[in-house]
Design an enzyme around this catalytic site. Structure first.
Site, short mmCIF file in Angstrom:
data_model
loop_
_atom_site.label_atom_id
_atom_site.label_comp_id
_atom_site.label_asym_id
_atom_site.label_seq_id
_atom_site.Cartn_x
_atom_site.Cartn_y
_atom_site.Cartn_z
CB ALA A 11 -0.94 -0.02 1.20
CG ASN A 105 2.95 2.39 11.30
OD1 ASN A 105 3.16 3.56 11.01
ND2 ASN A 105 1.99 1.68 10.71
CE LYS A 207 0.94 6.80 11.44
NZ LYS A 207 1.87 6.06 10.60
CG ASN A 215 -3.40 0.59 14.76
OD1 ASN A 215 -4.03 1.63 14.58
ND2 ASN A 215 -2.57 0.10 13.87
CD GLU A 288 2.95 -2.75 11.47
OE1 GLU A 288 4.08 -2.33 11.17
OE2 GLU A 288 1.93 -2.10 11.30
#
Length: 340
Positions: A11, A105, A207, A215, A288
């Site tokens: 992506a 991330n 972030k 998440n 993740e």
């Protein structure tokens, strides 16, 4: 520039590769399977709402990293847990003048490199067991980056952009080097916003503040961002997790430029958006969770910071991931359709 995008069929990697190629750079993407075959046959296709027609980039596509050669810039657009298995091949294409831009991330493996203080060159075991990545990648080759755009792979070789174009950059030592200025300009020429930051680590935490809370909560509840922020109990949980993380980060010298309430409000404004972890859960992909949350808990241990909320959510999400991976299945609840 000669650019290699590892994960170039994914992506974010595909989004970067298509726009950088359109701007006139020599782009090679590393991909596999149907994605590789599609890109080799049809090019890399990117759909954007701001563009009347799809961008179809004729990039070079290879399966093996070793076939790339020595590029000027490597964009490492794979997840944190996917780096260690390819580290030897990755190291083989990092030349003395190559710039490596990891785009993961969470807390990166290089976090404590070139960072003066009591933890300088401390390996973050959760994302780099035994410091194996640190040993094979010279920090002088690395530039930090924070990824803000939302994109997804619609089908092999076809990427759809949702929103955002910011990729802030920063040297690990905070310097305004000639190379980072050139890369920032290259990104700008391709249509991205890549400001050069003196403190890339504080931007990583900003972030991460959202990723490490929303998440896993979304994976556990199957709820979108707006729903999590409007439910009083999950909103309180997210706030408490953020405050624990803020305590850890501030002990490491991080400065947050927004407060917790503003960060939660920003997430709510995104609306009924499924987080990437919820999308991975529904697709049966490995979550993740170590990079996003396990790494923060590790930093809590080394800074003597209690993390009751972070540790509880981490334990639950790890077990959820173990169950889904063991069953080689996916976990998605049916959408509720209300009749009027």
């Amino acid at each position: 520039m000669k650019i290699c995008v590892i994960g170039g069929g994914g992506a974010i990697g595909g989004y970067l590769a298509a726009k950088l190629a359109r701007a006139g750079n020599q782009v090679t993407v590393v991909a596999r399977g149907a994605t590789l075959a599609t890109i080799q046959k049809n090019g890399l296709t990117l759909y954007m709402e701001s563009e009347p027609r799809p961008i179809v980039a004729q990039v070079r596509a290879v399966e093996k990293i070793s076939d790339v050669g020595i590029p000027d810039v490597i964009m490492l657009a794979v997840k944190a847990h996917q780096i260690e298995p390819i580290i030897d091949d990755l190291a083989s294409i990092v030349g003395p003048e190559t710039t490596l831009i990891p785009m993961q991330n969470g807390i990166p493996w290089w976090y404590f490199q070139n960072l003066p203080g009591p933890f300088e060159n401390f390996p973050v075991e959760t994302v780099d067991a035994g410091g194996q990545i640190m040993k094979k990648i010279n920090p002088r080759n690395v530039i930090g980056c924070v990824v803000y755009p939302a994109t997804y792979a619609e089908s092999p070789g076809v990427i759809r952009h949702v929103e955002g174009n910011r990729f802030p950059l920063g040297e690990l030592d905070g310097s305004q080097s000639e190379r980072i200025q050139k890369i920032s300009q290259m990104m700008s020429d391709a249509g991205f916003k890549s400001p050069i930051l003196e403190d890339i680590r504080s931007e990583i935490w900003l972030k991460l503040w959202g990723n490490m809370t929303f998440n896993p909560i979304s994976a556990l509840t199957h709820e979108h961002l707006e729903g999590i922020c409007r439910n009083p109990l999950t909103k309180d949980l997210a706030r408490n997790m953020m405050l624990e993380a803020q305590t850890i980060a501030e002990k490491l010298g991080v400065i947050f430029r927004v407060d917790v309430e503003r960060r939660i409000s920003g997430a709510e404004k995104v609306g009924k958006h499924k987080t990437s972890m919820l999308q991975d859960l529904e697709a049966g992909n490995n979550l993740e969770i170590d990079a996003l949350l396990g790494s923060v808990i590790e930093l809590g241990r080394i800074t003597n910071t209690l993390t009751p909320c972070l540790s509880t959510v981490f334990a639950l999400t790890k077990l959820l991931n173990t169950k889904v991976q063991a069953s080689q299945g996916r976990l998605a609840l049916p959408e509720l359709v209300l009749e009027h």
